[in-house]
Design a protein around this motif. Sequence first.
Motif, short mmCIF file in Angstrom:
data_model
loop_
_atom_site.label_atom_id
_atom_site.label_comp_id
_atom_site.label_asym_id
_atom_site.label_seq_id
_atom_site.Cartn_x
_atom_site.Cartn_y
_atom_site.Cartn_z
N SER A 101 0.95 -1.22 -0.13
CA SER A 101 -0.02 0.01 0.08
C SER A 101 0.57 1.24 0.29
N GLN A 102 2.10 1.15 0.58
CA GLN A 102 2.91 2.24 0.61
C GLN A 102 3.33 2.92 -0.84
N TYR A 126 -0.66 9.07 8.27
CA TYR A 126 0.46 8.30 8.10
C TYR A 126 1.14 8.96 6.87
N PHE A 129 0.69 9.60 2.94
CA PHE A 129 -0.59 10.14 2.61
C PHE A 129 -0.49 11.54 2.11
N SER A 172 -8.27 6.58 6.45
CA SER A 172 -7.84 5.22 6.74
C SER A 172 -8.40 5.01 8.19
N ASP A 204 -7.69 3.40 3.08
CA ASP A 204 -6.55 2.56 3.26
C ASP A 204 -6.98 1.73 4.62
N TYR A 207 -5.22 -2.32 8.50
CA TYR A 207 -5.37 -2.79 9.87
C TYR A 207 -6.73 -3.27 10.06
N SER A 235 -3.88 -4.44 2.52
CA SER A 235 -2.55 -4.86 2.50
C SER A 235 -2.45 -6.29 3.16
N ARG A 246 5.91 -7.64 0.17
CA ARG A 246 5.45 -6.51 -0.46
C ARG A 246 4.36 -6.75 -1.63
N SER A 248 0.09 -5.71 -1.56
CA SER A 248 -1.18 -5.37 -1.40
C SER A 248 -2.25 -4.96 -2.50
C1 LIG Z 1 -1.91 3.21 7.45
C2 LIG Z 1 -0.72 2.30 6.81
N1 LIG Z 1 -0.67 2.31 5.59
C3 LIG Z 1 0.13 1.38 4.90
C4 LIG Z 1 1.14 0.80 5.33
C5 LIG Z 1 1.98 0.06 4.51
O1 LIG Z 1 1.79 -0.96 4.07
P1 LIG Z 1 2.48 -2.00 2.98
O2 LIG Z 1 3.40 -2.83 3.95
O3 LIG Z 1 1.21 -2.70 2.14
O4 LIG Z 1 3.09 -0.99 2.08
C6 LIG Z 1 1.30 1.03 6.81
C7 LIG Z 1 2.36 0.38 7.53
O5 LIG Z 1 2.61 0.78 8.45
C8 LIG Z 1 0.26 1.74 7.39
O6 LIG Z 1 0.43 2.07 8.78
#
Ligand SMILES: Cc1ncc(COP(=O)(O)O)c(C=O)c1O
Length: 389
Positions: A101-102, A126, A129, A172, A204, A207, A235, A246, A248
């Motif tokens: 997702s990052q 985060y 974003f 999110s 997003d 969690y 993710s 890696r 998502s």
């Molecule tokens: C809110 C949020 N989005 C995305 C991510 C990153 O996810 P991914 O590992 O799928 O890139 C994190 C990781 O800490 C996160 O806290």
Amino acid sequence: MEFEFSKRSEKIQEGIFAALDHKKTELLAAGRKVYNFSVGTPDFSPQPHIMKAMAEAAMDPENYKYALTDREELLSAMQGFYQKRFGVELEQDEIMSLYGSQEGMAHIAIALCDPGDVVLVPNPGYPVFSLGPELVGAEIETYPLYAENNFLPDFEDIPEETARKARFMIVSYPANPVCSVADDAFYERLTAFARKYQIIVLHDNAYSDIVYGGKEGKSFLSYPGAKEVGIEFYSLSKSYNMTGLRISFAVGNREIIRQFRKVRSQIDYGTSLLVQKAAVAALTGPQEAVKEQCREYERRNHALCGGLRKIGWEVPDSQGTMFVWAPLPGKYKDSSRFVMELMEKTGMIVTPGSAFGDLGEGYVRMALVHPVPVIEEAVEAVRQSGILG
Ligand SMILES: Cc1ncc(COP(=O)(O)O)c(C=O)c1O
């Protein structure tokens, strides 16, 4: 030669994390015990069936080629998973995999906005974003999250003019770093707001498998009308302890997915086939471990927050995510300064709230990445240090 780099890249800060790391090395070199609560990397292992799928795939030379696309088995695994887990029906063209997702967050703005377009992001939030949209020259407008409102946005706080100009909005929940969970009414307000102002929503959902108090994490797409206004990132990193693989998914509105897929088709050659196989195993395999892991996070949550409250630091229980969001104790006002002092006096490393936006000042974030006995030891170190006054 003297290099001149782009103004956009110069704006990116390594900031506090480099300083924390430096300090940690110093403490370790001095033989001090360190309790690292700053990183969001789970300490759990992936389930054996996931590792087995990856290991078997690794023996097939075909799996080392460019993937180019998401394989049918991956798309249908995700369809089945969203149906079973969230009650959400997805067509295959409403699904695409991402390198996490990052990465998705860093690139989605290329598909959604032009320089100068307004993007709404949470404060505190985060960091990627805002960084993703900033990299394409978008204008960031933050919407505030306050404790009094359970860290949910009040749509009335967003000026009409800003809402009219906004191209997309990042939302999110369960929320990193503020650790609150949104209720059904919130998602209904969100969809209505997006429709009224024609704003794309990007939810997003990193969690949704870590929610406490017996509640079940949901998908934004399970609310009526959500698919018409946006997409969701789901993710596998935290739910299945696959952070390093890696992978998502972006799921939801097919036009947005199509546009984003087109952009990414020029940036990458598809998610590794090895990773696709591991993801299929995760999504179609037994899910009990995901639930048990959530229960373990909850035990840690109680040990940390309850333990700190017992020694005089009023930390509310986290509602979800693998983090705790703690107001600074006593006389402290500056989160970076407090973090350095906490580290020096106790060996406990946490993240200053200011790293997540100016409204994060006055808080620290702690990751629940240690078992209960280690948490109890860290709490005892805090007590003995006298830092709470
Ligand atoms: C809110 C949020 N989005 C995305 C991510 C990153 O996810 P991914 O590992 O799928 O890139 C994190 C990781 O800490 C996160 O806290």
